[in-house]
Design an enzyme around this catalytic site. Structure first.
Site, PDB file in Angstrom:
ATOM      1  N   ASP A 142      -0.035  -5.509  15.892  1.00  0.00           N
ATOM      2  CA  ASP A 142       0.967  -6.176  15.046  1.00  0.00           C
ATOM      3  C   ASP A 142       2.366  -5.962  15.623  1.00  0.00           C
ATOM      4  O   ASP A 142       3.234  -5.352  14.989  1.00  0.00           O
ATOM      5  CB  ASP A 142       0.883  -5.617  13.622  1.00  0.00           C
ATOM      6  CG  ASP A 142       1.669  -6.455  12.618  1.00  0.00           C
ATOM      7  OD1 ASP A 142       1.937  -7.638  12.915  1.00  0.00           O
ATOM      8  OD2 ASP A 142       2.027  -5.925  11.556  1.00  0.00           O
ATOM      9  N   ILE A 165       0.816  -1.217   0.000  1.00  0.00           N
ATOM     10  CA  ILE A 165       0.000   0.000   0.000  1.00  0.00           C
ATOM     11  C   ILE A 165       0.847   1.263   0.000  1.00  0.00           C
ATOM     12  O   ILE A 165       0.444   2.283  -0.539  1.00  0.00           O
ATOM     13  CB  ILE A 165      -0.954  -0.015   1.218  1.00  0.00           C
ATOM     14  CG1 ILE A 165      -2.069  -1.031   0.964  1.00  0.00           C
ATOM     15  CG2 ILE A 165      -1.546   1.350   1.493  1.00  0.00           C
ATOM     16  CD1 ILE A 165      -3.061  -1.139   2.089  1.00  0.00           C
ATOM     17  N   ALA A 166       2.021   1.192   0.581  1.00  0.00           N
ATOM     18  CA  ALA A 166       2.836   2.405   0.711  1.00  0.00           C
ATOM     19  C   ALA A 166       4.313   2.058   0.631  1.00  0.00           C
ATOM     20  O   ALA A 166       4.705   0.883   0.679  1.00  0.00           O
ATOM     21  CB  ALA A 166       2.529   3.100   2.034  1.00  0.00           C
TER      22      ALA A 166
END
Length: 562
Positions: free
Chosen positions: A295, A143-144
């Site tokens: 996470d 995503i990035a």
């Protein structure tokens, strides 16, 4: 959401073919066939040709093939796999272990596109915003990607930039996921037990939050505020003048990864102190603030001088309200005290135990579960493993729990593993006990009891006011024949489609039989144009019948249903 309402522009249909083709490539063609994709898309032809996985792929386990399929399907499906890797309530252990290996890396976006994205978001070109900006990414993900830089003020920063054009790709993929979830719930046996539509909705909400980097910035600030008085933890500073929905600029921190023990010792740091600090900080997140990092793998935990732990990446967080914190504490205490009856009462209160006939079996399995852990010395008890084993039992009896509890069990398992690596004598139970005792103490304090009693009385008061009106409306509906009950027969569409296919094949077979009989009759007469001594009309009829019969046989063989 009906499948035929999904956007069917050219790009979506192309992506449908790609998704289904990859699933079939990795040996999931039987599932695609069960979902009856062709009927719902109403394209008049097959989306893909069903086949089998290659011999190389057939040697792999089904779990490994599922992981590889997700990786090939791209960013959205990789993120879905990462969400599923924390849902031990719906995913088998072997699949869970494979999903935790998912590679979230894509080739880097060219620097000019990254700079254009920053310019669009922040309103100024990179040269005016930064004293220095590294063209080469520090890290890349689906995503990035992250770049280092220096502000005009001289402060060292890292800049997280969303990949240009990723949003429409994700929206298309989520549409496809929602359609597949609808078909799974309708057509796969037991598919509705796992609520696939609800899972995709949860994923859509999660990934939309993750796409908004300003939200991650606010979460980072909230963690910073929660631990501003704690000198054992450091949260990177957010530079809001250089942050927006697609760009997040943070303080650059140089530390040692928490899993690199040799480097920690060489730097004069104490692994035992680090293990204790890490556990305390995580349990404070859970039991005091009700907002925890979901996470906490070693890449997101670095150690600074003074045994200070720096936490990165707040894109995935979990939340626990007061009721959920109390419920978790009660469950752990029930297990530690071997109180199975109270444990089942807690499950009935917060879970979904509907089948009374299963309660005896559930009680038996929970007794065996507690016996397995009862003889283990307290210092050897692994809370993370215990929670995961506990969730496996709940899954077997289709007891659904809030997703945040599933996130917590995985995060606690990871944190406990890190603690054991740093300090073989590390004991999560000892770390946990003071927090659990404090929650129980607060729960049964006079202030809380008074507060709960007041809330219960207010609820009954509201019910007493609305009940006469509700009863009157119900009776009026019955008296005026306006009381309706909607019934839904699951699977009726598939049955109707199968009957439709069978009818068409029978009709087709009758046409072929009529052509053969008619051609045979024509062959018996010597009138009309002839070819090689045979009537042309008869030969033509045989040819058409043979062609149609061959096509029908191929269609039946491809469907796998003789």
């Amino acid at each position: 959401m009906p499948f035929n309402r999904i956007n069917r522009n050219l790009r979506s249909l192309k992506r449908y073919r790609q998704v289904l083709g990859i699933l079939i490539k990795y040996g999931f063609g039987h599932i695609v066939e069960q979902l009856n994709i062709d009927y719902y898309l109403q394209l008049g032809k097959r989306i893909v040709s069903l086949g089998t996985a290659s011999r190389e792929l057939e040697r792999l386990t089904q779990a490994a093939r599922f992981r590889l399929a997700l990786e090939e399907l791209g960013p959205t499906f990789i993120k879905l796999g990462q969400l599923l890797s924390s849902r031990s309530d719906i995913v088998q252990l072997d699949v869970l272990e494979e999903l935790q290996k998912l590679q979230d890396h894509l080739p880097a976006v060219p620097a000019d596109q990254i700079m254009a994205q920053i310019h669009r978001e922040l309103g100024y070109p990179v040269e005016e915003l930064f004293q220095f900006f590294d063209d080469k990414p520090l890290a890349t993900a689906s995503i990035a990607q992250v770049h280092r830089g220096t502000l005009k003020t001289g402060e060292q920063i890292v800049c997280k930039i969303r990949r240009p054009g990723i949003e429409p790709v994700i929206e298309t993929d989520i549409d496809i996921m929602m359609g597949l979830a609808y078909l799974i719930e309708k057509h796969l046996p037991g598919g509705d037990l796992y609520d696939p539509i609800g899972l995709v909705k949860e994923f859509r909400r999660t990934i939309h939050r993750e796409l908004d980097f300003s939200r991650e910035g606010r979460t980072t600030d909230r963690f910073s505020a929660n631990f501003q008085e704690d000198e054992t933890i450091h949260i990177p500073k957010v530079f809001w003048d250089y942050t927006g929905q697609t760009v997040l600029t943070l303080e650059y921190i140089s530390g040692i990864k928490i899993s690199e023990q040799e480097k920690l010792k060489a730097a004069g740091l104490d692994p035992k102190v680090i293990a204790k600090n890490g556990a305390d900080n995580f349990l404070k997140q859970v039991f005091i603030h009700g907002l925890f990092h979901a996470d906490p793998h070693p890449g997101n935990l670095h150690v600074l001088p003074g045994n200070v732990i720096c936490i990165f990446d707040f894109g995935m967080v979990g939340r626990l309200d007061d009721d959920l914190k109390l419920h978790l504490t009660e469950l752990l205490l029930c297990v530690l005290r071997r109180d199975v009856d109270r444990l089942i009462r807690q499950l009935i209160y917060s879970g979904e135990v509907h089948d009374e006939s299963n309660l005896k079996n559930l009680k038996r399995d929970l007794n065996e579960f507690i016996d397995d852990y009862y003889d283990i010395l307290l210092q050897d008890l692994k809370i993370g493993k215990l929670l995961i084993h506990f969730v496996d039992i709940l899954t077997e009896y289709h007891i659904k729990f809030p997703s945040n509890l599933m996130l917590l069990s995985r995060a606690l398992f990871v944190m406990e593993g890190i603690g054991k690596q740093l300090d073989p004598d590390f004991n999560m139970v000892e770390q946990l006990k003071p927090f659990a005792e404090q929650i129980i103490k607060e729960r049964y304090s006079p202030h809380n009891i008074t507060k709960e009693t007041t809330q219960i009385l207010q609820s009954y008061q509201a019910l007493g006011k609305s009940l006469p009106k509700d009863i009157k409306e119900f009776i009026n509906r019955v008296n005026h024949n306006k009381f309706k009950i909607d019934l839904e027969h699951r699977g009726i569409e598939r049955l109707a489609n199968d009957l439709d296919k069978s009818t068409n094949r029978i009709s087709f077979s009758m046409v072929i039989a009529a052509l053969i009989i008619g051609s045979s009759l024509i062959m018996q007469i010597d009138k009309g144009p002839m070819l090689f001594g045979f009537p042309i009309l008869g030969l033509l009829g045989y040819s058409v019948a043979g062609f149609l019969g061959f096509g029908l046989a191929i269609a039946i063989l491809r469907s796998g249903r003789m």
